[in-house]
Structures are given as structure tokens and as C-alpha cells.
Write an enzyme that holds these catalytic residues in place. Sequence first.
Site, PDB file in Angstrom:
ATOM      1  N   GLY A  21       0.825  -1.199   0.000  1.00 41.98           N
ATOM      2  CA  GLY A  21       0.000   0.000   0.000  1.00 41.98           C
ATOM      3  C   GLY A  21       0.854   1.242   0.000  1.00 41.98           C
ATOM      4  O   GLY A  21       2.064   1.190   0.235  1.00 41.98           O
ATOM      5  N   ASP A  40      -5.678   9.496  12.577  1.00 37.59           N
ATOM      6  CA  ASP A  40      -5.948   9.163  11.173  1.00 37.59           C
ATOM      7  C   ASP A  40      -6.791   7.888  11.077  1.00 37.59           C
ATOM      8  O   ASP A  40      -6.435   6.948  10.382  1.00 37.59           O
ATOM      9  CB  ASP A  40      -4.619   9.021  10.422  1.00 37.59           C
ATOM     10  CG  ASP A  40      -4.808   9.031   8.915  1.00 37.59           C
ATOM     11  OD1 ASP A  40      -5.894   9.418   8.458  1.00 37.59           O
ATOM     12  OD2 ASP A  40      -3.863   8.636   8.203  1.00 37.59           O
ATOM     13  N   GLY A  83       0.201   8.755   2.588  1.00 40.79           N
ATOM     14  CA  GLY A  83       0.879  10.030   2.676  1.00 40.79           C
ATOM     15  C   GLY A  83       2.174   9.938   3.464  1.00 40.79           C
ATOM     16  O   GLY A  83       3.080  10.730   3.279  1.00 40.79           O
ATOM     17  N   PHE A  84       2.265   8.965   4.358  1.00 45.16           N
ATOM     18  CA  PHE A  84       3.431   8.902   5.238  1.00 45.16           C
ATOM     19  C   PHE A  84       4.479   7.928   4.746  1.00 45.16           C
ATOM     20  O   PHE A  84       5.505   7.767   5.369  1.00 45.16           O
ATOM     21  CB  PHE A  84       2.999   8.533   6.650  1.00 45.16           C
ATOM     22  CG  PHE A  84       1.913   9.434   7.142  1.00 45.16           C
ATOM     23  CD1 PHE A  84       2.180  10.761   7.412  1.00 45.16           C
ATOM     24  CD2 PHE A  84       0.621   8.969   7.280  1.00 45.16           C
ATOM     25  CE1 PHE A  84       1.181  11.614   7.821  1.00 45.16           C
ATOM     26  CE2 PHE A  84      -0.379   9.815   7.695  1.00 45.16           C
ATOM     27  CZ  PHE A  84      -0.101  11.135   7.966  1.00 45.16           C
ATOM     28  N   GLY A  85       4.203   7.248   3.655  1.00 47.64           N
ATOM     29  CA  GLY A  85       5.184   6.325   3.131  1.00 47.64           C
ATOM     30  C   GLY A  85       4.517   5.099   2.565  1.00 47.64           C
ATOM     31  O   GLY A  85       3.300   4.944   2.638  1.00 47.64           O
ATOM     32  N   SER A  86       5.318   4.213   2.019  1.00 48.67           N
ATOM     33  CA  SER A  86       4.776   3.017   1.393  1.00 48.67           C
ATOM     34  C   SER A  86       4.992   1.811   2.290  1.00 48.67           C
ATOM     35  O   SER A  86       5.881   1.803   3.126  1.00 48.67           O
ATOM     36  CB  SER A  86       5.458   2.776   0.061  1.00 48.67           C
ATOM     37  OG  SER A  86       5.252   3.887  -0.760  1.00 48.67           O
TER      38      SER A  86
END
Length: 814
Positions: free
Chosen positions: A499, A613, A502-505
Amino acid sequence: MAIARKHSLLYTFITFLSLLISRKPHLALGMSAITANQTLAGDQKLTSAKGKFVLGFFKPGNASNNWYIGIWFGNISQQTVIWVANREEPVTNAGASKLVISSDGNLVLLNQNRTIVWSTHTKNASFDSTEAVMLDTGNLVLRNRSNTSIVLWQSFDHLTHAWLPGSKLGLNKITGVNQNLISWKDENNPSPGLFSFQLDPKEQEFFLWWHNSITYWRSGKWQGNFFENAPEMGSYENTYITFNFTNDETGFYLTYWVLDDSIISGNIMSISGQLQSLIWNKFAEQWSIPTAQPKDQCSVYNLCGSFGSCIDNNLHTCQCIKGFTEKNPVNWGSGDYSGGCIRKNPLQCTQNGSTKGKKDRFYKLNNMVLPNNFKSFEIDNLKDCEIACSNNCSCTAYAYNNGCSLWYGDLVNLKDNGGETFYLRLAASEVPTTSRKKRTIVIVSIAGLFLFLFLTFLLFPIIRKWWRLRSMKISRGTLSAFTYQDLVYITKNFSETLGKGGFGSVYKGTLPNSTVVAVKRLRDINQSDKSFRAEVSTIGNIQHFNLIRLLGFCCEKGRKLLVYEYMPMGSLDKHLFGSASLTWKIRYQIALGISRGLLYLHDECRDCIIHCDIKPENILLNESFVPKIADFGLAKLLGREFSRVLTSMRGTVGYLAPEWIAGSAITTKADVYSYGMMLFEIISGKRNRKEGDDLGDASQEEEGNLSFFPAFAANKLVEGDIHCLLDLMSVDDCNLEELERAVKVALWCVQIEEDLRPSMRQVVQMLEGQFNVNMPPIPRPFQVLTEMPDSINFFSITTSKTPAVKVPMSTLDE
Ligand SMILES: *[C@@H]1O[C@H](CO)[C@@H](O)[C@H](O)[C@H]1NC(C)=O
Ligand SMILES: *[C@@H]1O[C@H](CO)[C@@H](O)[C@H](O)[C@H]1NC(C)=O
Ligand SMILES: *[C@@H]1O[C@H](CO)[C@@H](O)[C@H](O)[C@H]1NC(C)=O
Ligand SMILES: *[C@@H]1O[C@H](CO)[C@@H](O)[C@H](O)[C@H]1NC(C)=O
Ligand SMILES: *[C@@H]1O[C@H](CO)[C@@H](O)[C@H](O)[C@H]1NC(C)=O
Ligand SMILES: *[C@@H]1O[C@H](CO)[C@@H](O)[C@H](O)[C@H]1NC(C)=O
Ligand SMILES: *[C@@H]1O[C@H](CO)[C@@H](O)[C@H](O)[C@H]1NC(C)=O
Ligand SMILES: *[C@@H]1O[C@H](CO)[C@@H](O)[C@H](O)[C@H]1NC(C)=O
Ligand SMILES: *[C@@H]1O[C@H](CO)[C@@H](O)[C@H](O)[C@H]1NC(C)=O
Ligand SMILES: *[C@@H]1O[C@H](CO)[C@@H](O)[C@H](O)[C@H]1NC(C)=O
């Protein structure tokens, strides 16, 4: 802090601001007025009394060498220009140019040659008695010094691209001027661009125009207190922003006010063609865009020019389709896509019938939204459709879908992610012959496979042994510290993506003992390694049945990665919104599980953790559909960066509590709000907000396709008609009592007033059935929506107003 919240914040999305220039303003060499004896030049600034607005020379972006006189917010870290005097006539040397009162009493801008490049052009001024002052409303006024109520000229009567509280947009019946907003050309050039927002006095509506010729959005008629197609532009009690559309003897105009003087806001006609409503988020130190018209960036007419395709995501807006390249890369880079794209290689058929080149080919483009200026032909197979197109040199593309559609000339308004397929005419060199290439690929891959198997057999025992030795060293305590090399190995060089956020993969990996893990690679963050380790070990100690376990981490040369347990069933959204729907029993268990996980985070672990979140994408399921909350602790781990990314990330905002957008302090109640929004989705099995798929003409209807399950459910709840929700849910095993309880809990959770929302403990208790749940008040935004049947036609609502009943949650008090 008692802040009333703008209802529309609930239905919003936020995009990156393309228009803003991020630059710390100079220390203002403040002055209070420009008079006969006091001029403004170079670095000097004219500042309003409270410092809210500043007038001075500015350079729009670093690519420009031009200087302009402009007004920007004096009090925020991003220089955001809201007015430009000399939009079309820049000066090149700010030091040698000045803003002065001319001999006839006008405020004028002189360039280095002492030529007037801009003037206020008023008649009744005089040199001695005139002064120019910057007001705290953002209005620059030229007035009589002896009697300051005699205003000779004001910037509020000459708006450029932005519209502030208090200024009038529309027709001034005294001067006959119809004041509108016109976008900048691009980030580096404030001269008038292609997009404008203006009143049509005959239709009594506001339109967004492309090139003054094509309407791509209209507000609809004023319904007494809001616009038909933009209910968020209206006047309601206790909202941040109140709009009023007035028709009196002085004019026919729209104005707005902000409830609280400390809220910094504006409306801007952006270079991307949207009318964006901005609110400064003090917490994240950036602009929030609670609403924009049209909502969908890609509905802006011809945004990407010819052969450009619009993509609705944060990173880029436009890209050229296969075989094309930007016509003007410099403009493209600064956000002006209007030049569109040109062919990399000319077509053979346009080269005057020469037979030298190879015949043009057609390239298949999938998953597009097609422009609607095609011609239809009754041809009943794909091949003949292609022949029809290739026979006419001006035919650029065809599509076959129960009939043949042909496009001639330039293609405009293409969009990505639309599910339609068409065939684009390209020079032969752009479309490689498929057969030969395919054969090569097959041969190469077979050879590669053999080589790979061979090497694996040879090396496998060695690698395994080496790894065993290694992994013994790294595991200590509950949390393992991995080296970056370990993780490269585990994830096979980050080859399998689970996945992206916004904060990374997140990547899939396998430990030597064949445990599957998920490795999250955080994007660049400016946090010291020391505090990162400290936070990580806190998170590592948190263990709960409904929380994803952190197994390890890596912190090496600024690279920061987290290793989590792997959940084979993936995230909740895939099951909830996918084709097969979850049974009611499972849904209820999921809702309960998540609430327990959150309760643990909020109350029961050592330091209280606000997740920040909560959304279905961050809930993972194990084999038996037990929900596990992922990504908790990231807010602390990433610090300020987190809120910056969060509030600008598409798809998150539907879950964000209003206090996020207002920039006030975030408490655990923000999670409660997000949980409530998600609970509605768990109940309905659908996204709360679903935009209509808008394949029609962009100039036609734009709004009016909203569906909003929470508002619908709230009203059914009040009417006691909870039964009819069942039809929407496609579940067989629904328990009406549980359904009613869940809807009530969800509605309590999404109250606009933080204090009205229950704590997570109360949510768990209510869902467990320990209490009877009282009827919640309906949050005002939900009422607004239901007053307008058209705007939620997805659920075909025919009911009207429901009064707001405030019921204390007395049965909840323990
Ligand atoms: C400008 O300065 C002159 C002399 O210094 C003075 O007489 C006059 O009043 C001043 N005018 C203004 C508008 O301040
Ligand atoms: C403008 O500045 C930004 C960062 O401040 C930089 O990334 C960009 O390359 C600059 N553009 C030009 C044209 O210098
Ligand atoms: C911004 O304005 C507020 C009130 O209007 C004031 O309290 C604050 O000090 C100002 N900040 C700056 C940086 O000027
Ligand atoms: C100023 O005048 C000089 C000489 O007349 C001319 O070359 C130059 O272009 C002028 N500059 C501006 C900004 O008008
Ligand atoms: C200028 O002043 C005269 C007389 O004071 C008045 O009649 C006229 O309307 C004024 N013009 C403008 C443009 O304000
Ligand atoms: C400015 O105001 C004073 C006092 O009202 C008046 O005498 C004077 O004529 C005004 N000047 C102009 C240019 O309007
Ligand atoms: C200032 O001007 C206003 C409007 O022109 C007038 O009503 C008022 O009497 C003036 N005041 C003074 C002190 O001249
Ligand atoms: C809007 O304008 C009308 C007409 O000027 C006025 O009667 C009404 O009070 C205004 N509404 C608000 C909320 O200010
Ligand atoms: C084709 O030929 C015509 C005249 O023979 C000429 O004017 C035109 O420019 C040519 N077009 C191209 C694309 O070569
Ligand atoms: C190609 O199609 C265009 C548009 O339909 C038409 O105007 C033109 O005459 C056609 N050309 C030929 C050669 O058929």
C-alpha cells in the site's frame, strides 16, 4: 475554545495549494500611510494597524524577475498574495521604483524611468490632502487626510484574483462595474489567466468561466440563504463563514463575513481553475481548503490543454498522453497547463501523402474519461471503426462501444481513471510492433527464470545459514532493530508493495523463520534518530488484541522504517466497499473491536495516544475478521509533519474532525469523530461521500450528485424509520436493535461540538449494550443537506426539515 464550525467542512477535500508562494516575508519596515511626503520603495512595507495585511513589492516565485505591488497576509508564514496592483505591468527594479502620491492626488507606481505604470485614476483627489492606508480588512484605501470618511478609491472595488470578507463581488449599480475574480496566468505570473468567477446579473447566478467563453461551473440560484449548487456558500447560524447575496439600490453582489476575527481566510480564484475557499490552519501552519468549486479539479474546462490528461491527485494535475510531450515545459512546470501537449513524432498522414514513412498506428489507452466532442457512426465492429478513422487524416482517435465514435482534431478534457478505452492515432515509431516484442520478452523471461532457479538451488543453503546466524543477533527484547540491509533482503529490495499513503509506502517481507511482515518505509522526516527510537520503543510496548503489533524498526542514516505484523486479509475498505459485502454480525464485531482498540490507545496504555488518522484504510483484518488498528503513534512519531501531510491528503478529510481544519488543539475527541464517520461507513457498507461520476459535459451540471449516508441515516433515525436503512445495506442478518444503536452512536460521535461527543469508553459501553442510547441531536450540517433533496439524490430523499433537538446524554453519565 468555543468555536463554531463551518458546516461544509464535513464534505470537503483538501488539495495542495498551487498558487501559494512559500516565502518568509521580510521584516516589515512598517509605515502607516503613503502621503505627499512619504513614498514606498524597495523593501518598505505599508502595514495595517494590527499587522494583518501588508502592502509592498513582491516577486511571484523564484522563476520571475518581475516585481509587483501587492497585498498579502501579514501574519502567516506563507506569503499569500491577495491583491496585485500592476498585474500586467511589472517593474524590473523594485529599489528604483516607487509608489507615490502624484501631483493630482492619485496613488501611482513609477518605474525606474519615472514612468507611471499603474495609477488609481481617481478624479477628486488633491496632492496635499490625500493619503493611502492599509486597513486591517485587507482593503487599501486612498482617502482625504482631513476627513478620513471620504474614500476616493479602494482596492475592494478593484479585486484581482482574491476576495476577502467584506468586499463585494458582483454588480455595482452606481458605477456599472461587474466586479469579478480572474486567476493568475501561472505561479510566476499574476497577469490575468484563463479562469474567472463572475456574476451573470441576468441569470442571477455566479459562473466559472474558461476564456470568457465556456462555463464550467454555475452556482445555481440563491435560495434565500444559500446557493442551489453550493450549499456551503450560505448563511447559517454559528458557522465560520456567512455569505449574503444582496440586491439593493447600490448593487447586486455577494459578500461574506467571518465569525471570529482571529480566523484568517480568503477566497481565491486559483490557477487550477477552482474557486478555493481558504482557512489558515495555525496548527499545521498551512492553508486548509475546506471547499472548492468545482469540487473535482478535473472538471475545470480544458485545464490540461490539448492532449493533456487530468489526474485527480495531489502530486501533479496534468500529464501528456502517450506519444505527446508538453508544448511549453516552463509554463507547465509553473502550473499553467493551457498550452497542452504536442506530438513527439509527426503523423505520416500529415506529411503531404508521402509514402516514405510507415503508416500511422493506433495505440490503445485504457481507463480514461473521453472527451464528448466525438462523432458517432453505425459501424458494427472494431476493425471497420479503425479503418474509418485511419481513412481520414484529421481523425485522431476512435473508440468502439456498441458503435463507433471518432474524434477529429485536438483532444481536450481527457481524464485519467475513467474506465473507458480508446485508440489514439500515433506515428508508427511510437507504437512498437507487438508480435516481435512479445516474442523477445517471452524468450528473455524463460531464460531468466532458468538462471534464477539454478542460482537459487545453488545458493539457498548458504543464504539460509548466514541469515540464521544474523537474525539471532538482531532480536533482543520485544522489538527488533533491523539494519537497512536486513530489510532490503527481507522485502526483496522493496519489490512487493502492499500500500501507499501520505506517510510512506508499505512493503511485504518475509523473515528467515518465514513469518510474513509488513515493512513501512516512512517518507523523509526531520526527526532526530534519538527521539525516533524513543517513540518507537513506546509504540513497541503497546499491545492489544485490536492493535497491529510493531515487531521492529530500522533507523539508519536518516532512513526510518517500521516492521509490523502482516494481516493477510488487508484493510477494511477493501472488504467494506468491495463486491462481496460483510455480514451484519461481522460488521458489528468490527465496529466494536475498533472501539476497544481505540479505547486502549486513549485510556489504558501508559501515555495517551491520539491516533489522528482513523479511516477504513488504517484498519486491518486478520483471518477471522478481527479488526486491528494500524499506524497508531505515527502522529507523535512524525510530529508537525504529520498534521501537514494529514490535512493536505486527499481522501482523509471526510474523517477529519472540524477542529483539524480550524487548527485548534486536537484531543482524543478528534478520533471519536473519525470513528463516527467510519462507523457510518461500516453500517452502510458504502463510502459516506460519493461524488457523481460526472462523465457528462463539464459545462453542464456539476453539483447535485452528492450522497451522504450519515445525513440520510440521521433523518431516518429521527423519523423512527430505521427499517428503511436495511434496503441500502444488502445484509441479510441485520439486527434492528443493533442497527439503531450503531446509528445513534455514530451520530453522537460526529457532533460538531467536541464536548457533545462521547468518550471512547462510552462508545464501547454503548455498543456493548450496557446503556440505552439516547437520541442524539442532529449536527447542523446534516440538516442543511436534507433541506435540499436534489443534493443527495443518491438515496432519493424526499423528506424535508427536521428540527434540531438537543438531548443531553444523561443516560451516558456513569
Ligand atoms: C510635507 O512636508 C512639508 C515640509 O516639510 C510640510 O509643510 C507639509 O505639511 C508636509 N505635508 C504632508 C502631507 O505631510
Ligand atoms: C524555486 O524554488 C524551489 C524551492 O524553493 C526549487 O525547488 C525550484 O527548483 C526553484 N525554481 C527555479 C526555477 O529556480
Ligand atoms: C498575528 O495576529 C494576532 C492577532 O491578530 C497576534 O496576536 C499575533 O501576535 C500576530 N502574529 C504575528 C506573527 O504578527
Ligand atoms: C528606461 O529607459 C531606458 C532608456 O530610455 C530604456 O532603455 C529602458 O527600457 C527603460 N526601462 C523601462 C523599465 O521602461
Ligand atoms: C467629485 O466631486 C464633485 C463635487 O464635489 C462630485 O459632484 C463628483 O461626483 C465627484 N466625482 C467623483 C468621481 O467622486
Ligand atoms: C478633504 O476634507 C476637508 C475637510 O472635510 C475638505 O475641506 C477638503 O476639501 C477635502 N479635500 C478633498 C480633496 O476632498
Ligand atoms: C466628512 O465627510 C462626510 C461625508 O462627506 C461628512 O458627512 C462629514 O461632515 C465630514 N466631516 C468633517 C469633519 O468634515
Ligand atoms: C443579507 O442582506 C439583506 C439585504 O441587504 C439583509 O436584509 C440581510 O439582513 C442580510 N443577511 C445577513 C445575514 O446579514
Ligand atoms: C504540404 O504541401 C503544401 C503545398 O504543397 C504545403 O503548403 C504544406 O506546408 C505541406 N505540409 C506539410 C505538413 O508538409
Ligand atoms: C475528415 O473528417 C472531417 C471532419 O468530419 C471532414 O470535415 C473532412 O472532410 C474529412 N476528410 C476527408 C478526406 O474525408
